[in-house]
Write a protein that holds these residues in place. Structure first.
Motif, PDB file in Angstrom:
ATOM      1  N   ASP A  73       0.839  -1.206   0.000  1.00 43.54           N
ATOM      2  CA  ASP A  73       0.000   0.000   0.000  1.00 43.54           C
ATOM      3  C   ASP A  73       0.871   1.252   0.000  1.00 43.54           C
ATOM      4  O   ASP A  73       0.590   2.218  -0.714  1.00 43.54           O
ATOM      5  N   GLU A  74       1.938   1.219   0.765  1.00 44.84           N
ATOM      6  CA  GLU A  74       2.868   2.352   0.796  1.00 44.84           C
ATOM      7  C   GLU A  74       3.567   2.520  -0.557  1.00 44.84           C
ATOM      8  O   GLU A  74       3.713   3.635  -1.057  1.00 44.84           O
ATOM      9  N   VAL A  75       3.985   1.409  -1.148  1.00 45.08           N
ATOM     10  CA  VAL A  75       4.612   1.452  -2.475  1.00 45.08           C
ATOM     11  C   VAL A  75       3.635   2.042  -3.492  1.00 45.08           C
ATOM     12  O   VAL A  75       4.009   2.904  -4.291  1.00 45.08           O
ATOM     13  N   LEU A  76       2.402   1.597  -3.444  1.00 44.83           N
ATOM     14  CA  LEU A  76       1.384   2.097  -4.376  1.00 44.83           C
ATOM     15  C   LEU A  76       1.160   3.585  -4.163  1.00 44.83           C
ATOM     16  O   LEU A  76       1.031   4.339  -5.135  1.00 44.83           O
ATOM     17  N   VAL A 124       1.574   6.103  -7.392  1.00 42.32           N
ATOM     18  CA  VAL A 124       0.443   6.736  -8.087  1.00 42.32           C
ATOM     19  C   VAL A 124      -0.085   7.975  -7.383  1.00 42.32           C
ATOM     20  O   VAL A 124      -0.978   8.627  -7.896  1.00 42.32           O
ATOM     21  N   GLY A 125       0.437   8.297  -6.222  1.00 38.43           N
ATOM     22  CA  GLY A 125      -0.049   9.468  -5.504  1.00 38.43           C
ATOM     23  C   GLY A 125      -1.428   9.210  -4.932  1.00 38.43           C
ATOM     24  O   GLY A 125      -1.715   8.134  -4.435  1.00 38.43           O
ATOM     25  N   ILE A 148      -8.881   4.833  -8.355  1.00 41.01           N
ATOM     26  CA  ILE A 148      -8.358   3.469  -8.369  1.00 41.01           C
ATOM     27  C   ILE A 148      -8.852   2.707  -7.150  1.00 41.01           C
ATOM     28  O   ILE A 148      -9.095   3.280  -6.102  1.00 41.01           O
ATOM     29  N   ASP A 149      -9.018   1.430  -7.326  1.00 39.81           N
ATOM     30  CA  ASP A 149      -9.402   0.551  -6.231  1.00 39.81           C
ATOM     31  C   ASP A 149      -8.104  -0.015  -5.646  1.00 39.81           C
ATOM     32  O   ASP A 149      -7.574  -1.019  -6.118  1.00 39.81           O
ATOM     33  N   ARG A 150      -7.611   0.649  -4.614  1.00 38.10           N
ATOM     34  CA  ARG A 150      -6.311   0.309  -4.034  1.00 38.10           C
ATOM     35  C   ARG A 150      -6.261  -1.144  -3.557  1.00 38.10           C
ATOM     36  O   ARG A 150      -5.285  -1.852  -3.786  1.00 38.10           O
ATOM     37  N   VAL A 151      -7.298  -1.587  -2.882  1.00 37.30           N
ATOM     38  CA  VAL A 151      -7.315  -2.949  -2.338  1.00 37.30           C
ATOM     39  C   VAL A 151      -7.214  -3.963  -3.471  1.00 37.30           C
ATOM     40  O   VAL A 151      -6.430  -4.912  -3.414  1.00 37.30           O
ATOM     41  N   ARG A 152      -7.973  -3.737  -4.513  1.00 35.20           N
ATOM     42  CA  ARG A 152      -7.969  -4.679  -5.637  1.00 35.20           C
ATOM     43  C   ARG A 152      -6.609  -4.705  -6.344  1.00 35.20           C
ATOM     44  O   ARG A 152      -6.119  -5.778  -6.708  1.00 35.20           O
TER      45      ARG A 152
END
Length: 94
Positions: free
Chosen positions: A18-21, A25-26, A31-35
């Motif tokens: 999650d931190e990397v994402l 992508v800011g 976006i659906d972060r979990v997915r």
């Protein structure tokens, strides 16, 4: 497919991804972060880990990941016994 059975380790990996994402992508709202984490990043991280730990090529690691974890017959029987014991215990507690 479960390669990590420790819930705390799964949570740590999820939080790391999650931190990397977030850095990549800011703060995109659409976006659906979990997915993305569960369907893309976590499998890729596990494939890379398999490649590194097993010292195999990326295609071999992908195949190994798609086949799922390998369990012996003895492990499967032990798991079945454990599940039956838990079901029996739940039945007695009702």
């Amino acid at each position: 497919m479960t390669y990590i059975e420790d819930e705390e380790l799964i949570n740590d990996l999820y939080n790391f991804l999650d931190e990397v994402l977030s850095r990549a992508v800011g703060t995109f709202e659409r976006i659906d972060r979990v997915r993305i984490i569960l369907d893309v990043l976590m499998p890729e991280a596990l494939i890379k880990a398999l490649q590194t730990v097993e010292r195999i090529s990326l295609p071999e690691a992908e195949d190994l990941f798609m086949d799922g974890p390998a369990y012996s017959e003895c492990e499967k029987e032990e798991f079945d016994i454990l599940v039956l014991q838990q079901l029996e215990a739940q039945g007695k507690n009702r």
